[in-house]
Design a protein around this motif. Structure first.
Motif, PDB file in Angstrom:
ATOM      1  N   ASP A  44       0.771  -1.106   0.142  1.00  0.00           N
ATOM      2  CA  ASP A  44       0.109  -0.062  -0.093  1.00  0.00           C
ATOM      3  C   ASP A  44       0.904   1.308  -0.022  1.00  0.00           C
ATOM      4  O   ASP A  44       1.077   1.629   1.058  1.00  0.00           O
ATOM      5  CB  ASP A  44      -0.778   0.063   1.157  1.00  0.00           C
ATOM      6  CG  ASP A  44      -1.987  -0.987   1.162  1.00  0.00           C
ATOM      7  OD1 ASP A  44      -2.425  -1.268  -0.144  1.00  0.00           O
ATOM      8  OD2 ASP A  44      -2.555  -1.333   2.220  1.00  0.00           O
ATOM      9  N   SER A  45       1.305   1.676  -1.257  1.00  0.00           N
ATOM     10  CA  SER A  45       1.908   2.967  -1.253  1.00  0.00           C
ATOM     11  C   SER A  45       1.085   3.969  -0.906  1.00  0.00           C
ATOM     12  O   SER A  45      -0.257   4.021  -0.896  1.00  0.00           O
ATOM     13  CB  SER A  45       2.407   3.167  -2.649  1.00  0.00           C
ATOM     14  OG  SER A  45       1.340   3.727  -3.663  1.00  0.00           O
TER      15      SER A  45
ATOM     16  N   GLN B 145      -0.084   6.620  -2.888  1.00  0.00           N
ATOM     17  CA  GLN B 145      -0.742   6.747  -4.006  1.00  0.00           C
ATOM     18  C   GLN B 145      -1.912   5.779  -3.867  1.00  0.00           C
ATOM     19  O   GLN B 145      -3.086   6.286  -4.121  1.00  0.00           O
ATOM     20  CB  GLN B 145      -0.074   6.653  -5.234  1.00  0.00           C
ATOM     21  CG  GLN B 145      -0.993   6.916  -6.542  1.00  0.00           C
ATOM     22  CD  GLN B 145      -0.115   6.808  -7.751  1.00  0.00           C
ATOM     23  OE1 GLN B 145       1.127   6.476  -7.825  1.00  0.00           O
ATOM     24  NE2 GLN B 145      -0.975   7.123  -8.885  1.00  0.00           N
ATOM     25  N   GLU B 146      -1.690   4.565  -3.518  1.00  0.00           N
ATOM     26  CA  GLU B 146      -2.521   3.422  -3.533  1.00  0.00           C
ATOM     27  C   GLU B 146      -3.770   3.711  -2.643  1.00  0.00           C
ATOM     28  O   GLU B 146      -4.846   3.754  -2.572  1.00  0.00           O
ATOM     29  CB  GLU B 146      -1.947   2.116  -3.462  1.00  0.00           C
ATOM     30  CG  GLU B 146      -1.390   1.549  -4.740  1.00  0.00           C
ATOM     31  CD  GLU B 146      -0.261   0.318  -4.350  1.00  0.00           C
ATOM     32  OE1 GLU B 146      -0.198  -0.434  -5.359  1.00  0.00           O
ATOM     33  OE2 GLU B 146       0.078   0.298  -3.155  1.00  0.00           O
TER      34      GLU B 146
ATOM     35  N   THR C 100      -5.759   6.882  -3.519  1.00  0.00           N
ATOM     36  CA  THR C 100      -6.686   6.409  -4.430  1.00  0.00           C
ATOM     37  C   THR C 100      -7.920   5.700  -3.751  1.00  0.00           C
ATOM     38  O   THR C 100      -9.148   5.848  -4.059  1.00  0.00           O
ATOM     39  CB  THR C 100      -6.079   5.604  -5.718  1.00  0.00           C
ATOM     40  OG1 THR C 100      -5.146   6.478  -6.241  1.00  0.00           O
ATOM     41  CG2 THR C 100      -7.124   5.363  -6.417  1.00  0.00           C
ATOM     42  N   LYS C 101      -7.660   4.684  -3.121  1.00  0.00           N
ATOM     43  CA  LYS C 101      -8.558   4.072  -2.312  1.00  0.00           C
ATOM     44  C   LYS C 101      -9.562   4.591  -1.049  1.00  0.00           C
ATOM     45  O   LYS C 101     -10.475   4.411  -1.227  1.00  0.00           O
ATOM     46  CB  LYS C 101      -7.987   2.783  -1.481  1.00  0.00           C
ATOM     47  CG  LYS C 101      -8.741   1.570  -1.096  1.00  0.00           C
ATOM     48  CD  LYS C 101      -7.994   0.264  -0.318  1.00  0.00           C
ATOM     49  CE  LYS C 101      -6.611   0.344  -0.242  1.00  0.00           C
ATOM     50  NZ  LYS C 101      -5.832  -0.698   0.329  1.00  0.00           N
TER      51      LYS C 101
END
Length: 100
Positions: free
Chosen positions: A29-30, A32-33, A36-37
């Motif tokens: 889980d970066s 960015q991820e 986004t999530k």
């Protein structure tokens, strides 16, 4: 005695495998991820506060996380923030800071 020693070795190996997989799940889980999530649905893929200093972003997230009477969008953000570790929150702030 040999059975006991082998059992201990097996437990140690199993423990290391579990610990390794937990690290792998977190590292997948970066910022960015996570953004986004958890965030982009309300804040958009390119938020107005992009490029803001990480410390300021963290302070804002901390303010929302600790609100005692959050409602509406703030309550939804508070709920998302409650589930994050400090490292994940910083990862999101670092990602937002780097958006051009």
């Amino acid at each position: 005695m040999a059975v006991f020693t082998n059992s201990v070795k097996l437990l140690l190996v199993a423990g290391l495998l579990v610990a390794g997989s937990a690290v792998a799940v977190y590292s997948a889980d970066s910022g960015q991820e996570l953004y986004t999530k958890l965030c982009a649905g309300c804040h958009s893929p390119s938020p107005a506060f992009k490029g803001k200093p990480v410390d300021a972003l963290l302070a804002g997230m901390d303010r929302v996380k600790n609100m005692s009477n959050a409602t509406g969008a703030a309550a939804r953000m508070q709920q998302a923030l409650q589930s994050l570790s400090p490292e994940q929150t910083k990862s999101i702030a670092t990602y937002i800071n780097g958006i051009k």
